[in-house]
Design a protein around this motif. Structure first.
Motif, mmCIF file in Angstrom:
data_model
loop_
_atom_site.group_PDB
_atom_site.id
_atom_site.type_symbol
_atom_site.label_atom_id
_atom_site.label_comp_id
_atom_site.label_asym_id
_atom_site.label_seq_id
_atom_site.Cartn_x
_atom_site.Cartn_y
_atom_site.Cartn_z
ATOM 1 N N ALA A 23 0.761 -1.277 -0.028
ATOM 2 C CA ALA A 23 0.118 -0.053 0.079
ATOM 3 C C ALA A 23 0.840 1.142 0.045
ATOM 4 C CB ALA A 23 -0.807 0.181 1.163
ATOM 5 N N ALA A 24 0.497 2.049 -0.536
ATOM 6 C CA ALA A 24 1.259 3.494 -0.916
ATOM 7 C C ALA A 24 0.378 4.760 -0.679
ATOM 8 C CB ALA A 24 1.681 3.668 -2.127
ATOM 9 N N ILE A 25 0.826 5.705 0.034
ATOM 10 C CA ILE A 25 0.224 6.843 0.246
ATOM 11 C C ILE A 25 1.062 8.309 -0.203
ATOM 12 C CG2 ILE A 25 0.947 7.194 2.633
ATOM 13 C CD1 ILE A 25 -2.003 8.589 3.196
ATOM 14 N N VAL A 26 0.240 8.983 -0.829
ATOM 15 C CA VAL A 26 0.928 10.456 -1.420
ATOM 16 C C VAL A 26 0.801 11.484 -0.431
ATOM 17 C CG1 VAL A 26 1.031 12.025 -2.862
ATOM 18 C CG2 VAL A 26 0.470 9.682 -3.643
ATOM 19 N N LEU A 27 2.016 11.938 0.164
ATOM 20 C CA LEU A 27 1.858 13.261 0.973
ATOM 21 C C LEU A 27 2.321 14.456 0.016
ATOM 22 C CD1 LEU A 27 4.302 11.873 3.521
ATOM 23 C CD2 LEU A 27 1.908 11.540 3.694
ATOM 24 N N GLY A 28 1.198 15.100 -0.448
ATOM 25 C CA GLY A 28 1.562 16.088 -1.434
ATOM 26 C C GLY A 28 0.972 17.497 -1.329
ATOM 27 N N ASP A 29 1.457 18.300 -2.000
ATOM 28 C CA ASP A 29 1.066 19.538 -2.469
ATOM 29 C C ASP A 29 -0.287 19.403 -3.218
ATOM 30 O OD1 ASP A 29 2.250 19.226 -4.742
ATOM 31 O OD2 ASP A 29 3.643 20.532 -4.606
ATOM 32 N N GLN A 30 -0.755 20.596 -3.686
ATOM 33 C CA GLN A 30 -2.170 20.418 -4.405
ATOM 34 C C GLN A 30 -1.946 19.777 -5.697
ATOM 35 O OE1 GLN A 30 -5.000 21.583 -2.987
ATOM 36 N NE2 GLN A 30 -5.953 20.395 -4.453
ATOM 37 N N VAL A 31 -0.869 19.955 -6.469
ATOM 38 C CA VAL A 31 -0.664 19.249 -7.805
ATOM 39 C C VAL A 31 -0.586 17.860 -7.468
ATOM 40 C CG1 VAL A 31 0.909 18.950 -9.610
ATOM 41 C CG2 VAL A 31 0.475 21.193 -8.618
ATOM 42 N N HIS A 32 0.224 17.267 -6.539
ATOM 43 C CA HIS A 32 0.300 15.867 -6.474
ATOM 44 C C HIS A 32 -1.081 15.246 -5.877
ATOM 45 C CE1 HIS A 32 4.792 16.490 -6.650
ATOM 46 N NE2 HIS A 32 4.703 15.766 -7.512
ATOM 47 N N CYS A 33 -1.714 16.025 -4.900
ATOM 48 C CA CYS A 33 -3.120 15.483 -4.452
ATOM 49 C C CYS A 33 -4.106 15.369 -5.579
ATOM 50 C CB CYS A 33 -3.701 16.361 -3.586
ATOM 51 S SG CYS A 33 -2.695 16.295 -1.669
ATOM 52 N N ASP A 34 -4.037 16.332 -6.402
ATOM 53 C CA ASP A 34 -4.877 16.112 -7.698
ATOM 54 C C ASP A 34 -4.484 14.801 -8.573
ATOM 55 O OD1 ASP A 34 -6.048 18.359 -6.808
ATOM 56 O OD2 ASP A 34 -5.000 19.617 -8.101
ATOM 57 N N GLN A 35 -3.054 14.612 -8.717
ATOM 58 C CA GLN A 35 -2.606 13.605 -9.318
ATOM 59 C C GLN A 35 -3.146 12.095 -8.890
ATOM 60 O OE1 GLN A 35 1.450 13.812 -10.147
ATOM 61 N NE2 GLN A 35 1.102 15.455 -11.553
ATOM 62 N N ALA A 36 -2.981 12.215 -7.445
ATOM 63 C CA ALA A 36 -3.253 11.043 -6.696
ATOM 64 C C ALA A 36 -4.852 10.895 -6.944
ATOM 65 C CB ALA A 36 -2.957 11.278 -4.998
ATOM 66 N N THR A 37 -5.688 11.880 -6.545
ATOM 67 C CA THR A 37 -7.185 11.809 -6.717
ATOM 68 C C THR A 37 -7.323 11.095 -8.330
ATOM 69 O OG1 THR A 37 -7.457 13.671 -5.670
ATOM 70 C CG2 THR A 37 -9.186 12.798 -6.882
ATOM 71 N N LEU A 61 -5.503 7.098 -5.891
ATOM 72 C CA LEU A 61 -4.667 6.733 -4.589
ATOM 73 C C LEU A 61 -4.818 7.356 -3.540
ATOM 74 C CD1 LEU A 61 -1.236 6.697 -6.878
ATOM 75 C CD2 LEU A 61 -2.178 5.019 -5.836
ATOM 76 N N PRO A 62 -4.777 6.947 -2.241
ATOM 77 C CA PRO A 62 -4.770 7.897 -1.025
ATOM 78 C C PRO A 62 -3.829 8.719 -0.950
ATOM 79 C CG PRO A 62 -3.911 5.599 -0.563
ATOM 80 C CD PRO A 62 -4.230 5.616 -2.008
ATOM 81 N N PHE A 63 -4.255 9.994 -0.349
ATOM 82 C CA PHE A 63 -3.362 11.224 -0.373
ATOM 83 C C PHE A 63 -3.693 11.923 1.127
ATOM 84 C CE2 PHE A 63 -6.973 12.777 -2.557
ATOM 85 C CZ PHE A 63 -7.103 13.777 -2.134
ATOM 86 N N ILE A 64 -2.769 12.813 1.375
ATOM 87 C CA ILE A 64 -2.877 13.575 2.497
ATOM 88 C C ILE A 64 -2.143 14.842 2.078
ATOM 89 C CG2 ILE A 64 -1.083 12.544 3.775
ATOM 90 C CD1 ILE A 64 -2.574 13.205 6.499
ATOM 91 N N ASP A 65 -2.551 15.928 2.598
ATOM 92 C CA ASP A 65 -2.065 17.079 2.356
ATOM 93 C C ASP A 65 -1.340 17.812 3.715
ATOM 94 O OD1 ASP A 65 -4.335 17.889 3.425
ATOM 95 O OD2 ASP A 65 -4.979 19.326 2.034
ATOM 96 N N ALA A 66 -0.762 18.979 3.621
ATOM 97 C CA ALA A 66 -0.065 19.596 4.454
ATOM 98 C C ALA A 66 -1.046 19.903 5.614
ATOM 99 C CB ALA A 66 0.878 20.837 3.964
ATOM 100 N N GLU A 67 -2.306 20.364 5.272
ATOM 101 C CA GLU A 67 -3.063 20.895 6.417
ATOM 102 C C GLU A 67 -3.621 19.714 7.416
ATOM 103 O OE1 GLU A 67 -4.080 24.085 7.105
ATOM 104 O OE2 GLU A 67 -2.331 24.490 5.418
ATOM 105 N N LYS A 68 -3.754 18.373 6.541
ATOM 106 C CA LYS A 68 -4.117 17.421 7.264
ATOM 107 C C LYS A 68 -3.025 16.825 8.288
ATOM 108 C CE LYS A 68 -6.771 13.472 7.954
ATOM 109 N NZ LYS A 68 -7.368 13.403 9.109
#
Length: 144
Positions: A56-70, A74-81
């Protein structure tokens, strides 16, 4: 060479079928080579197939990578979370436990010590850095 061929044949055609994925460890000995003195061989070999496809993998990303993960589902988490964890070790540990691979944006990697503290490195889960031009799926397959 014949011994190697026979061993591979035995591995491919087992006497009784197993109900789990088996692994094979291959060790190669080189004659007249001392690895302590000679450092001629260094690097990694990429296998033609993925050895652990269910990791299992998760993306810790800025807005660009969170959009790509969506887009890649793929599961993702941003800086605010990440900030909302408040460096709470138990919460962070519980959240990241199901994930073996962490992929993080370069900007997030620099902020991680400030956002979550030393918890991830204590859990042996420090993320792989990814740039905006890199492909997320390729990085995940490389880590697997």
């Amino acid at each position: 060479q014949e011994l190697l061929r026979r061993a591979i044949h035995e591995i491919k055609n087992p006497e009784k079928p197993r109900k789990f994925v088996e692994t094979v460890e291959l060790q190669i000995g080189l004659k007249d080579y001392d690895p302590q003195k000679d450092k001629r061989f260094a690097g990694q070999i990429r296998l033609p197939h993925i050895p652990r496809p269910k990791m299992a993998a998760i993306v810790l990303g800025d807005q660009v990578h969170c959009d790509q993960a969506t887009a890649l589902n793929l599961p993702f988490i941003d800086a605010e979370k990440l900030k909302s964890f408040n460096k709470n070790r138990k919460v962070i540990k519980k959240f990241f436990k199901p994930y073996e691979i962490l992929i993080a944006s370069e900007a997030i990697v620099k902020q991680l010590p400030r956002l979550v503290g030393p918890v991830l490195s204590k859990l042996n889960k420090f993320p792989i850095s990814i740039g905006h031009t890199d492909n997320i799926l390729e990085k995940i397959d490389e880590a697997r």
